[in-house]
Structures are given as C-alpha cells and as structure tokens.
Design an enzyme around this catalytic site. Sequence first.
Site, PDB file in Angstrom:
ATOM      1  CD  GLU A  36      -3.088  -0.083   0.004  1.00 47.85           C
ATOM      2  OE1 GLU A  36      -3.179   0.401  -1.127  1.00 47.85           O
ATOM      3  OE2 GLU A  36      -3.654  -1.133   0.357  1.00 47.85           O
ATOM      4  CG  HIS A  37      -0.055   5.010   0.534  1.00 46.94           C
ATOM      5  ND1 HIS A  37      -0.303   6.214  -0.072  1.00 46.94           N
ATOM      6  CD2 HIS A  37      -1.160   4.720   1.267  1.00 46.94           C
ATOM      7  CE1 HIS A  37      -1.508   6.642   0.288  1.00 46.94           C
ATOM      8  NE2 HIS A  37      -2.055   5.754   1.091  1.00 46.94           N
ATOM      9  CB  THR A  38       4.616   0.391  -2.492  1.00 45.55           C
ATOM     10  OG1 THR A  38       3.531  -0.411  -2.960  1.00 45.55           O
ATOM     11  CG2 THR A  38       4.872   0.084  -1.039  1.00 45.55           C
ATOM     12  CG  ASP A  39       0.768   3.065  -6.620  1.00 42.75           C
ATOM     13  OD1 ASP A  39       0.982   3.871  -5.682  1.00 42.75           O
ATOM     14  OD2 ASP A  39      -0.307   3.010  -7.247  1.00 42.75           O
ATOM     15  N   GLY A 125     -15.993   5.561  -4.391  1.00 43.12           N
ATOM     16  CA  GLY A 125     -15.287   6.306  -3.357  1.00 43.12           C
ATOM     17  C   GLY A 125     -14.986   5.498  -2.112  1.00 43.12           C
ATOM     18  N   GLY A 127     -12.408   3.098  -1.921  1.00 44.44           N
ATOM     19  CA  GLY A 127     -11.074   2.500  -1.942  1.00 44.44           C
ATOM     20  C   GLY A 127     -10.998   1.218  -2.744  1.00 44.44           C
ATOM     21  CG  LEU A 128     -13.439  -1.702  -2.725  1.00 44.70           C
ATOM     22  CD1 LEU A 128     -14.669  -2.596  -2.636  1.00 44.70           C
ATOM     23  CD2 LEU A 128     -12.206  -2.469  -2.228  1.00 44.70           C
ATOM     24  CB  SER A 129      -9.857   1.086  -7.800  1.00 40.34           C
ATOM     25  OG  SER A 129      -9.258   1.791  -8.834  1.00 40.34           O
ATOM     26  CG  ASP A 174      -6.035   2.256  -8.083  1.00 38.31           C
ATOM     27  OD1 ASP A 174      -5.364   1.435  -7.433  1.00 38.31           O
ATOM     28  OD2 ASP A 174      -6.557   3.267  -7.576  1.00 38.31           O
TER      29      ASP A 174
HETATM   30  P1  ADP Z   1     -12.427   5.053  -5.561  1.00 39.39           P
HETATM   31  O1  ADP Z   1     -11.632   4.998  -6.817  1.00 39.39           O
HETATM   32  O2  ADP Z   1     -11.751   4.422  -4.413  1.00 39.39           O
HETATM   33  O3  ADP Z   1     -13.813   4.541  -5.718  1.00 39.39           O
HETATM   34  P2  ADP Z   1     -12.059   7.863  -6.002  1.00 39.39           P
HETATM   35  O4  ADP Z   1     -12.294   9.052  -5.154  1.00 39.39           O
HETATM   36  O5  ADP Z   1     -10.710   7.662  -6.578  1.00 39.39           O
HETATM   37  O6  ADP Z   1     -12.545   6.592  -5.167  1.00 39.39           O
HETATM   38  O7  ADP Z   1     -13.057   7.902  -7.230  1.00 39.39           O
HETATM   39  C1  ADP Z   1     -14.438   8.088  -7.021  1.00 39.39           C
HETATM   40  C2  ADP Z   1     -14.973   9.066  -8.040  1.00 39.39           C
HETATM   41  O8  ADP Z   1     -15.016   8.455  -9.344  1.00 39.39           O
HETATM   42  C3  ADP Z   1     -16.408   9.461  -7.766  1.00 39.39           C
HETATM   43  O9  ADP Z   1     -16.477  10.540  -6.860  1.00 39.39           O
HETATM   44  C4  ADP Z   1     -16.908   9.849  -9.138  1.00 39.39           C
HETATM   45  O10 ADP Z   1     -16.504  11.167  -9.474  1.00 39.39           O
HETATM   46  C5  ADP Z   1     -16.144   8.904 -10.053  1.00 39.39           C
HETATM   47  N1  ADP Z   1     -16.948   7.713 -10.404  1.00 39.39           N
HETATM   48  C6  ADP Z   1     -16.624   6.417 -10.212  1.00 39.39           C
HETATM   49  N2  ADP Z   1     -17.577   5.602 -10.700  1.00 39.39           N
HETATM   50  C7  ADP Z   1     -18.545   6.380 -11.213  1.00 39.39           C
HETATM   51  C8  ADP Z   1     -19.793   6.134 -11.863  1.00 39.39           C
HETATM   52  N3  ADP Z   1     -20.234   4.904 -12.063  1.00 39.39           N
HETATM   53  N4  ADP Z   1     -20.503   7.203 -12.279  1.00 39.39           N
HETATM   54  C9  ADP Z   1     -20.060   8.456 -12.093  1.00 39.39           C
HETATM   55  N5  ADP Z   1     -18.901   8.746 -11.473  1.00 39.39           N
HETATM   56  C10 ADP Z   1     -18.136   7.737 -11.037  1.00 39.39           C
HETATM   57 MG    MG Z   2      -9.743   5.933  -7.183  1.00 42.04          MG
END
Ligand code: ADP
Ligand code: MG
Length: 387
Positions: A36-39, A125, A127-129, A174
């Site tokens: 984690e946090h190595t990439d 949002g 952390g599962l990308s 990711d």
């Molecule tokens: P994580 O990648 O861990 O889910 P991030 O903050 O990196 O969290 O990314 C989340 C952001 O990606 C959301 O706030 C949104 O802007 C965008 N996003 C992801 N999936 C969708 C989706 N299906 N529809 C619209 N926006 C999305």
């Molecule tokens: Mg992300």
Amino acid sequence: MAGPASFLIEGYREKYGGGEAPRLVRAPGRVNLIGEHTDYSLGFVLPVALQMACYIAVGPSDDGRLRVWSENVRQSREWEVDDLGAIEPAGEWSDYVAGVARELVHAGCRVRPSNLYLWSTVPVGSGLSSSAALEVATAMALLDESSGLARLDIARLCQRAEKDFVGMPCGIMDQYISVFGKAGCAVRIDCRSLGHDTVRLPGGVSIVAVNSMVKHELGGSAYRDRVRECREAVDAISAGDPAVASLRDVSIPQLEACAASMPKLVYRRARHVVSEDARVEEFMLASVAGELKRMGELFVASHRSLQHDYEVSCPELDFLVDSAIGMDGVFGARMTGGGFGGCTVNLVRSDAVEAFRAGIARIYLERYGIDPHSYVCEPSDGAGEIH
Ligand code: ADP
Ligand code: MG
C-alpha cells in the site's frame, strides 16, 4: 454475463433509442492485498481485480458528439468530439471520462462520436477503485481493435487522465490491475518495470472487503503530502548514493544508515514504503507455500505501518482491523486503498466468512451507528468486451 448485459442493453436503448445493439465492455475495480502506498515510489503491489466492475454500453452517435450517461449518478454530459483534445476539467465525475477521451486524442487515437451508457457495481469512493474502473471502461468503450494500442498503454493513458486531468497524483496500480487482472489470482506488479506475475491464492481462504462507509476529507491533501515526503526521503538518500532514484532502490539497512540526514517524519514515511515492499515479497512466498498464518501476520504488520509510520489510517479503519483480528477464522486484516476511510481487506477462513461478516457488522454498528457493507471478493479477469 446475462445479468449486466441485458440491463445495459435495455438502459442504453431507453436512453439513446433502438437500432443496432451496443458494444458492451467491462473494467473491474480492485482490492489491494498488500503493497500500500508503494506504487508511486515505483515499488511492488499485489492487488486482485474484482467481480465488481464498471460496465459501458457504447454505440455511435450521429451528431458529432461524445455523450455519457452514468446510471449511478443519473446524469449525462456531452462534448464535441472535435474539441476533445483541448477540453478542461469540470471538477466532477465526468472528468474521468473526459480525461480519458482527451488522452486518447493526444495519443493519436481516433475517438468517434459515441453514446455511452455506464453503470458501475464498484462501490464509489470506497477504496475499491471505482475511478480506475471508470477510466479503463471508458478507454475500452472508445477504442476498437483497429486502434493498435497495447494494453499497457491503455493503463498508462488512464493513469495520465487521473493525474493530469482529474488532478490526483496516483500511481499505476489501479489502472494496471483493471486491465491485467486474472481470475483466481492476485497480480504482483512491479511499478518500475511495469511487468507482472500472477500469484495463485491458497484454497480454503476468502478475501473479504469491509467498507467503513466513511471518507475523510483529508485523503486528497495527505496523498499529495506523502508523495512529496517520499521525494524528500529520496533526495536525502541520493545525496550519498546517486543510484537511488526512488524508495524502490532503498534497503532497510541503507535507510537506517541515512536516518540522521532527514527529518524524523520523513524517515518514518520512508520506513513504511521500504518495509512494505519487503512485505509484498514475503506475502507472495507465503501465499505460494499456503502459509495462511504468515500471510495474516503480514497483513497486520502492513496495517500497523500504515497506521503509525505512514499515518493514512483513521479511527474507523483501526477499529475494523482491531475487531477483525480477534474474530474466529480471521488470519489478518488491514486497510486497503489510499486510506482515511474506505475499506479494510480481511483474510478469512472460507467456512467462517458469513459469521465474520455478521459479527463485524454488528460491532461496527454498535460503535459507530453505521451498517458497514462487506463484499466477498472473487479474483476476476481484467477489462474486456462482454457478450
Ligand atoms: P475510488 O476509486 O476508491 O472509488 P475515487 O475518489 O478515486 O474513489 O473515485 C471516485 C470518483 O469516481 C467518484 O467521486 C466519481 O466522481 C467517479 N466515479 C466512479 N464511478 C462512477 C460512476 N459509475 N458514475 C459516475 N462517477 C463515477
Ligand atoms: Mg480511485
């Protein structure tokens, strides 16, 4: 694939009308097992691609525009295709789509006027990308076979979209795992060479992600701080050894020897990264040998390092980890992803999974008044078309 395919085709037709059936693409989210946090220090990571994915149905548009509807946020956005090379970020979800489209244009790919209908089963949002899943799915939707773009180039281009357009200075993990995931396996990525090995996981054990359902605002700024602190550590070490270009090049003894040449805080940040790289290697060996107990210990060591040295955890994640490791059938637990909320990843004996999910939900609810979602992760293939 009958489920998502028919849902997507129906949604697409409702939005954009009948006619030819759309093409369907899928790009998975991921859970990082360790590393984690190595990439962004060009080290090692060991994620698995998830069954949860971003799906896009795509077909041609006849008005010169690129249009996208997100079923998750129930909004649409559109751009003139001829303007894509010069568009600016809007500071919202559509930047992930626009950023990829812009990078494709910059890479010399032809982006055709298209209608996109997107729907993601990756929790957003957490952390599962979901962001990389969205980027890679967008690239897959806008590209066709004639583009000649290598899969690694797709991952890199999507990373650039997130770094340069969205403005998040992320590493390559990711996007890479979303492209290169392999069913039944974890993927050990060398973030410098950008090569990878697949790692079979032992039987009888399940990967369970538990969502804290919180996201502390600190995340974005702390991420930038950590990138800078790692750079500071490298500057201090490379003053005595010019061969050191990133923390990837540093061993624990070398770091110890240089400890006095950097602020204590910077030293602790570097100690996390350098020790975490070593844990990835050890975890891989333990996984191949089926040493579940050792794998679990490495999970916990990783979490403590993120908690105390790197300081990217938060009380909710610490509570989930501390609670999990006392429960029956749990080999280990740690935060996963950028931190400050999001998910923990837990290594759980398969026959104890349901009791674990119920138990952790109950105590988290008691403590924080929040019902945490949990997901049994099925290591899946990377991005591609679905039929
Ligand atoms: P994580 O990648 O861990 O889910 P991030 O903050 O990196 O969290 O990314 C989340 C952001 O990606 C959301 O706030 C949104 O802007 C965008 N996003 C992801 N999936 C969708 C989706 N299906 N529809 C619209 N926006 C999305
Ligand atoms: Mg992300």
